[in-house]
Design an enzyme around this catalytic site. Structure first.
Site, mmCIF file in Angstrom:
data_model
loop_
_atom_site.group_PDB
_atom_site.id
_atom_site.type_symbol
_atom_site.label_atom_id
_atom_site.label_comp_id
_atom_site.label_asym_id
_atom_site.label_seq_id
_atom_site.Cartn_x
_atom_site.Cartn_y
_atom_site.Cartn_z
ATOM 1 N N LYS A 207 0.838 -1.196 0.000
ATOM 2 C CA LYS A 207 0.000 0.000 0.000
ATOM 3 C C LYS A 207 0.877 1.252 0.000
ATOM 4 C CE LYS A 207 -3.850 -1.895 2.736
ATOM 5 N NZ LYS A 207 -4.939 -1.678 1.774
ATOM 6 N N ARG B 99 -10.161 -11.599 2.280
ATOM 7 C CA ARG B 99 -11.018 -12.662 1.728
ATOM 8 C C ARG B 99 -10.326 -14.012 1.774
ATOM 9 N NH1 ARG B 99 -11.449 -9.394 -3.802
ATOM 10 N NH2 ARG B 99 -11.083 -7.758 -2.262
HETATM 11 N N1 BES Z 1 -7.977 -3.845 4.666
HETATM 12 C C1 BES Z 1 -8.205 -3.440 3.341
HETATM 13 C C2 BES Z 1 -9.516 -2.701 3.134
HETATM 14 C C3 BES Z 1 -9.709 -1.406 3.881
HETATM 15 C C4 BES Z 1 -9.619 -0.206 3.199
HETATM 16 C C5 BES Z 1 -10.060 -1.376 5.202
HETATM 17 C C6 BES Z 1 -9.821 0.977 3.858
HETATM 18 C C7 BES Z 1 -10.265 -0.185 5.857
HETATM 19 C C8 BES Z 1 -10.157 0.993 5.178
HETATM 20 C C9 BES Z 1 -8.209 -4.650 2.420
HETATM 21 O O1 BES Z 1 -7.421 -5.715 2.819
HETATM 22 C C10 BES Z 1 -7.699 -4.205 1.099
HETATM 23 O O2 BES Z 1 -6.564 -3.846 1.031
HETATM 24 N N2 BES Z 1 -8.543 -4.255 0.075
HETATM 25 C C11 BES Z 1 -8.162 -3.848 -1.216
HETATM 26 C C12 BES Z 1 -8.673 -4.868 -2.193
HETATM 27 C C13 BES Z 1 -8.148 -4.692 -3.582
HETATM 28 C C14 BES Z 1 -6.665 -4.997 -3.621
HETATM 29 C C15 BES Z 1 -8.905 -5.613 -4.488
HETATM 30 C C16 BES Z 1 -8.783 -2.488 -1.474
HETATM 31 O O3 BES Z 1 -9.891 -2.250 -1.021
HETATM 32 O O4 BES Z 1 -8.133 -1.662 -2.086
HETATM 33 MN MN MN Z 2 -5.425 -5.514 2.126
#
Ligand code: BES
Ligand code: MN
Ligand code: ZN
Length: 501
Positions: A281, A355
């Site tokens: 990230k 997931r």
């Molecule tokens: N933990 C994150 C989602 C999240 C985003 C939680 C903002 C709280 C606040 C999750 O694991 C994630 O990174 N999801 C990705 C999925 C994508 C790579 C398909 C996302 O939402 O960007």
């Molecule tokens: Mn994630």
């Protein structure tokens, strides 16, 4: 927070502060902004009315929601103070609003060093429902996350009395239940609030064990060896990249006298820190990913409440706890993993890790005999795009299950909104080399994540709660501090109670 019920007249209650709700009785409909509000205390007690009469007649109170006015030595009342808190229009005032008003009252009073108060339940809302809303809302308001500030004041309300009328025994039961739920919600918020160096999977498991020992729940914690031995390839694929050992936390509630079925499974995402893994990230905002275990913490808090409230239904709580880290051992985009169910998963993005751990958590819950499943997870940024911060996303593969959950959710006073799960979306997670991919492209990201989970819930009635936008309150509100919200716990407990024999 100690909670008591008083059937006395408000004027006779000795307290540091009485709290009464002021509502606008004006019947005019919207648009007429010049119309003067008709402000009245929402209680029939004449002494209370007359204590507030001059102030309300002065025109100094606008009656906007959460507006507060504090009177000292109110005439004719035994309370040392009278806090008037506005709730807006009487016509639309509900238990949902009352919860927030109670939270705001707590935040107003505790910032002044006041430790206890007596809340006059407003007329117009059923007595038991009002007691519940006041006690739960007061707990929500009582939480502050600034544990690591040297200047933390740690001002807390220790005791709340609800002044109401009706069957004292029944109202005391409502108050005790609400107290358990409120304290459990704050227990969850404490877990979520901890940064990842102080809330590793091991520490989360320790906290769960300690809680289970206190309330008489069975708790098992499995480490990396057992996770691999059970062939939880999806869970392990996330855990393999971290030096912190993962933990599979299994809490079992089996009350005497519960029928063999249903068995409810509560499965939580417990990512104690989500860097994204190799699909790392951006640095900006990454610190927030300490709350990526909120779904898991919600299940631990819900199990606490369930153990104390003792509904006659079996419940198993499962938390898949791990960090998601980049390292020389971490999984890479393109890798193929075999989940516990035997399904093969092509990893497109290692940041879609929630997931993966839930896939094995849900399947394992079914192996343990769960007949109904609910998961909670800070799963996608996409749910925040879809619903913002106000509503959590609800997904269901079964309409009866949804209907039941929806009514629990309404009683609990939490905002959630149903999202679709049509077969069309499945196209987006089809892989050319494996059974399924772990991401579904740009559009409908919260839905494709839920579609992925659905593959592992299969035909077991299942609810998925995406709490990414609601588990953390981004800015403080009159009724709640900035920080972990404890969303979903109350709905889950109410949902479990709805199955009780
Ligand atoms: N933990 C994150 C989602 C999240 C985003 C939680 C903002 C709280 C606040 C999750 O694991 C994630 O990174 N999801 C990705 C999925 C994508 C790579 C398909 C996302 O939402 O960007
Ligand atoms: Mn994630
Ligand atoms: Zn995550």
């Amino acid at each position: 927070m100690k909670t008591t019920i008083s059937l006395s007249a408000p004027a006779d209650v000795e307290t540091e502060s009485l709290v009464a709700v002021v509502l606008d009785q004006a019947t005019s409909t919207s648009g007429d902004t010049n119309k003067k509000p008709e402000l009245k205390i929402a209680a029939t007690d004449p002494a209370l009315q007359s204590a507030a009469a001059d102030l309300l007649a002065s025109g100094e109170v606008a009656g906007k929601p959460f507006e507060t006015n504090l009177l000292h030595k109110p005439g004719g009342l035994k309370g040392k103070r009278l806090l008037l808190i506005s709730g807006g229009s009487a016509r639309s005032f509900s238990a949902y609003d009352l919860r927030r008003i109670a939270g705001a009252a707590v935040r107003t009073l505790k910032s002044r060093g006041i430790r206890s108060f007596a809340f006059v339940a407003p007329a117009g809302i059923g007595a038991a429902e009002a007691v519940r809303a006041i006690v739960e809302g007061a707990h929500v308001g009582n939480f502050d996350p600034d544990y690591y500030r040297s200047d933390r004041k740690d001002q807390k309300i220790d005791a709340v009395t609800v002044i109401t009328s009706g069957d004292k025994g029944a109202l005391e039961k409502a108050a005790t239940e609400a107290q358990v739920i409120g304290a459990s919600q704050n227990f969850t918020r404490d877990l979520v609030n901890e940064p990842s160096n102080r809330m590793t999977p091991t520490i989360l498991a320790e906290r769960a064990k300690q809680m289970c020992a206190e309330v008489g729940l069975k708790c098992e914690v499995y480490g990396a060896d057992k996770i691999k031995e059970m062939k939880m390839g999806a869970f392990w694929s996330v855990a393999q990249g971290s030096d912190e050992p993962p933990a599979l936390i299994v809490m079992t509630y089996e009350p005497a006298g519960a029928p063999p079925k249903p068995v409810l499974g509560l499965v939580g995402k417990g990512i104690t820190f989500d860097t994204g893994g190799i699909s790392i990230k951006p640095a900006d905002g990454m610190e927030k990913m300490k709350y990526d275990m909120a779904g898991g913490a919600t299940m631990i808090g819900a199990m606490r409440a369930i153990a104390l409230l003792k509904p006659k239904v079996k419940v198993i709580g499962i938390v898949c706890a791990t960090e998601n880290m980049p390292s020389g051992k971490a999984q890479k985009p393109g890798d193929v993993q075999i989940a516990m169910s035997g399904k093969s998963i092509e990893i497109i993005n290692t940041d879609a890790e929630g997931r993966l751990v839930l896939a094995d958590g849900l399947y394992y819950a079914r192996q343990l005999g769960c007949t109904h499943l609910v998961d909670a997870a800070t799963l996608t940024g996409a749910v925040v795009v879809a619903l913002g911060y106000a509503n959590a996303g609800v997904f269901a593969n079964d309409d009866d299950m949804y209907t039941r959950f929806h009514s629990a959710n309404a009683k609990a006073g939490e905002k959630m909104w149903r999202m679709p799960l049509d077969d069309e979306y499945k196209e987006q997670i089809r892989s050319s080399i494996a059974d399924i991919m772990n991401t579904g492209g740009r559009w409908g990201g919260a839905i494709t994540a839920a579609m992925f989970l659905k593959e592992f819930a299969e035909d077991t009635p299942w609810i998925h709660l995406d709490i990414a936008g609601t588990a953390w309150t981004e800015e403080q509100k009159p009724w709640i501090a900035k920080g972990p919200s404890g969303i979903a716990l109350r709905s889950l407990v109410e949902f479990v109670k709805s199955f009780a024999a």
